[in-house]
Write a protein that holds these residues in place. Structure first.
Motif, mmCIF file in Angstrom:
data_model
loop_
_atom_site.group_PDB
_atom_site.id
_atom_site.type_symbol
_atom_site.label_atom_id
_atom_site.label_comp_id
_atom_site.label_asym_id
_atom_site.label_seq_id
_atom_site.Cartn_x
_atom_site.Cartn_y
_atom_site.Cartn_z
ATOM 1 N N LEU A 1 0.841 -1.186 0.000
ATOM 2 C CA LEU A 1 0.000 0.000 0.000
ATOM 3 C C LEU A 1 0.883 1.244 0.000
ATOM 4 C CD1 LEU A 1 -2.684 -0.903 2.681
ATOM 5 C CD2 LEU A 1 -2.944 -0.986 0.205
ATOM 6 N N ARG A 2 0.516 2.219 -0.822
ATOM 7 C CA ARG A 2 1.140 3.547 -0.775
ATOM 8 C C ARG A 2 0.299 4.417 0.140
ATOM 9 N NH1 ARG A 2 0.492 5.987 -5.151
ATOM 10 N NH2 ARG A 2 -0.556 4.444 -6.455
ATOM 11 N N MET A 3 0.902 4.926 1.192
ATOM 12 C CA MET A 3 0.145 5.604 2.238
ATOM 13 C C MET A 3 0.573 7.061 2.357
ATOM 14 S SD MET A 3 0.029 2.673 5.178
ATOM 15 C CE MET A 3 1.797 2.683 5.361
ATOM 16 N N ALA A 4 -0.413 7.940 2.404
ATOM 17 C CA ALA A 4 -0.188 9.365 2.655
ATOM 18 C C ALA A 4 -0.620 9.642 4.095
ATOM 19 C CB ALA A 4 -0.984 10.216 1.676
ATOM 20 N N VAL A 5 0.364 9.880 4.948
ATOM 21 C CA VAL A 5 0.107 10.070 6.371
ATOM 22 C C VAL A 5 -0.074 11.559 6.643
ATOM 23 C CG1 VAL A 5 0.935 9.632 8.699
ATOM 24 C CG2 VAL A 5 1.538 8.059 6.849
ATOM 25 N N ALA A 6 -1.227 11.931 7.145
ATOM 26 C CA ALA A 6 -1.539 13.345 7.411
ATOM 27 C C ALA A 6 -1.138 13.690 8.836
ATOM 28 C CB ALA A 6 -3.022 13.613 7.192
#
Length: 497
Positions: free
Chosen positions: A317-322
């Motif tokens: 999974l490619r994850m964008a952590v906010a």
């Protein structure tokens, strides 16, 4: 006859005297246009000092000839020194393709990207065991990783040890004893882990039941299969391990430098590596307290919603952590010049000039970067063409390799005085402010042939000159571009530059 000879001698003597007089006049040195009269201070303006524009670091307290170059010293006035930075005309800015960015305050989130591998959420694992000795008569699930539903049959077991307690219960009921004794017999069966359903069937049939079925306690997959058909089982033996898939873990390795930006509860948007159209929502649940000595990374465990069952262990999974949002002072990243030891921006000041300024940078937000110190909200900085401005400044010895203080840059600016120079060239372009001319060598300045812009003294000056014209022109130091035209005269067609 003698009188005539004397007269002739007198005439010859007068001619020689007159010729010597004019010859002396002709051999006297002609004052340069940039002599003391041209370099004198202008009325009404206060002179701070004199300098050589080609060596701006040296200052002189009186006019004269430069000890460095074959030219007169130029005065620097108090009003011109007050305007800090290098001045670049609008025409030159357009030619250089200058773009600006405004320093602003914005709500920024310290987010970052990571790649995570899907794993089972071990908190949702359940073990299916038997609490009685017996045998596996039939397996309904014969291979690991099979999907099962809650209540689905897993295996049928035969438990002979349960026959005796059941027969006692049946005999007590038939003998008509008190209900207290019957209830005590049922409690004994319950303590032996005999299923209530099996006890009910025994009472209804009037015969003890030794076969019972193990069912799945939840939806998921069979992560572990510990038995085969026909084998003997003992109390406490794990026959199946069911892993739930309603949520899964995405474990990402995060660089040690970004560990300080991780906080429990941070939201994450995950995208399937194999299919960007499939996205999932998740939350940071745990930061594992261990740093890899080989990669200098630590593991962060994210819980990802998988109610659709589309994620299975091993997927990427490619994850964008906010991160948490906060108001910060930011500037466009392209406006910052990083030299390795410091960061510099070119600021457009209130007078329209340009000056370098050291800045301290914070977090990087992609197209923007945080400014910790050195700039204020509303400042205009050059976002494109910084190095061209530096070259323009170096040509006029103003900016000083982008490292001179604003006061030194201002001090190196010159007025509209100086020696008048002659050159031949071809007009490349014309604007209301300037003419761009490709010219030959300029002996008085020791210039090689080049193409450069010369400011017009007035927008209406030399209105008949067009691009492509071959011209003889005269210019002096001054004007917005550093050199200002004094005269432009078209040359006959075919004449050399």
């Amino acid at each position: 006859m003698k009188r005539m000879s004397s007269s002739a001698a007198l005439i010859v003597g007068l001619a020689v005297a007159v010729g010597a007089f004019y010859l002396g006049r002709a051999t006297q040195p002609t004052p340069l246009a940039s002599g003391p009269s041209s370099a004198a201070s202008q009325p009404g303006r206060t002179v701070l000092y004199w300098h050589d524009p080609m060596v701006p670091g040296q200052r002189f307290d009186k006019p004269g000839k430069s000890p460095f170059m074959d030219m007169q010293l130029v005065p620097v006035y108090a009003d011109s020194a007050a305007a800090s930075g290098v001045q670049v005309s609008a025409a030159v800015q357009q030619n250089l393709g200058i773009r600006y960015a405004t320093v602003r305050r914005a709500a920024m989130s310290s987010s970052f990207d990571a790649v995570g591998a899907v794993q089972f959420d071990e908190r949702r694992n359940v073990a299916v065991q038997t609490r009685v000795a017996g045998y596996v008569e039939r397996l309904a699930v014969r291979a690991p990783m099979e999907r099962v539903r809650k209540g689905q049959a897993l295996a049928t077991l035969f438990a002979p040890d349960w026959l005796g307690p059941q027969n006692e219960l049946i005999a007590l009921k038939r003998s008509g004893v008190s209900q207290e004794l019957v209830a005590a017999a049922r409690a004994r069966l319950r303590a032996l882990s005999v299923p209530d359903d099996l006890v009910r069937r025994s009472e209804e049939a009037g015969a003890a039941q030794a076969r019972f079925t193990l069912v799945s306690p939840r939806d998921g997959v069979v992560a572990e299969l510990g038995v085969r058909e026909g084998v003997a089982v003992s109390p406490g033996m794990t026959l199946f391990r069911i892993a739930g898939l309603q949520t899964v873990w995405a474990v990402a390795e995060v660089p040690e430098a970004q560990a300080a930006r991780l906080q429990r509860g941070q939201r994450v948007k995950a995208t399937l590596q194999a299919d960007a159209s499939q996205t999932f929502e998740g939350e940071l649940k745990e930061i594992l307290p261990e740093v890899s000595s080989a990669t200098r990374t630590l593991k962060a465990r994210f819980e990802v919603d998988n109610r659709g069952g589309r994620l299975t262990p091993g997927m990427l999974l490619r994850m964008a952590v906010a991160g948490p949002q906060s108001e910060r002072l930011v500037v466009a990243s392209e406006a910052v010049i990083r030299t390795g030891k410091r960061a510099v921006v070119i600021v457009r000041n209130a007078q329209g000039g340009f000056e370098p300024r050291d800045v301290s940078l914070g977090a990087d937000f992609g197209d923007d970067v945080e400014v910790v110190s050195g700039l204020n909200a509303g400042d205009q900085v050059v976002a494109s063409g910084q190095f061209l401005i530096d070259s323009e400044a170096r040509l006029r010895s103003v900016l000083g390799n982008m490292g001179a203080p604003a006061s030194a840059a201002a001090a190196s600016m010159t007025g509209t005085t100086g020696m008048v120079h002659d050159a031949d060239g071809k007009v490349e372009s014309a604007t209301p402010d300037a003419l761009t001319i490709s010219h030959g060598p300029v002996a008085t300045l020791k210039w090689p042939a080049m193409t450069m812009g010369f400011a017009r003294p007035d927008p209406k000056a030399f209105a008949d000159v067009r691009p492509g014209d071959t011209v003889h022109f005269r210019f002096k130091e001054g004007g917005p571009s550093g050199y200002e035209l004094v005269e432009v005269r078209k040359m006959a067609s075919g004449a050399g530059k």
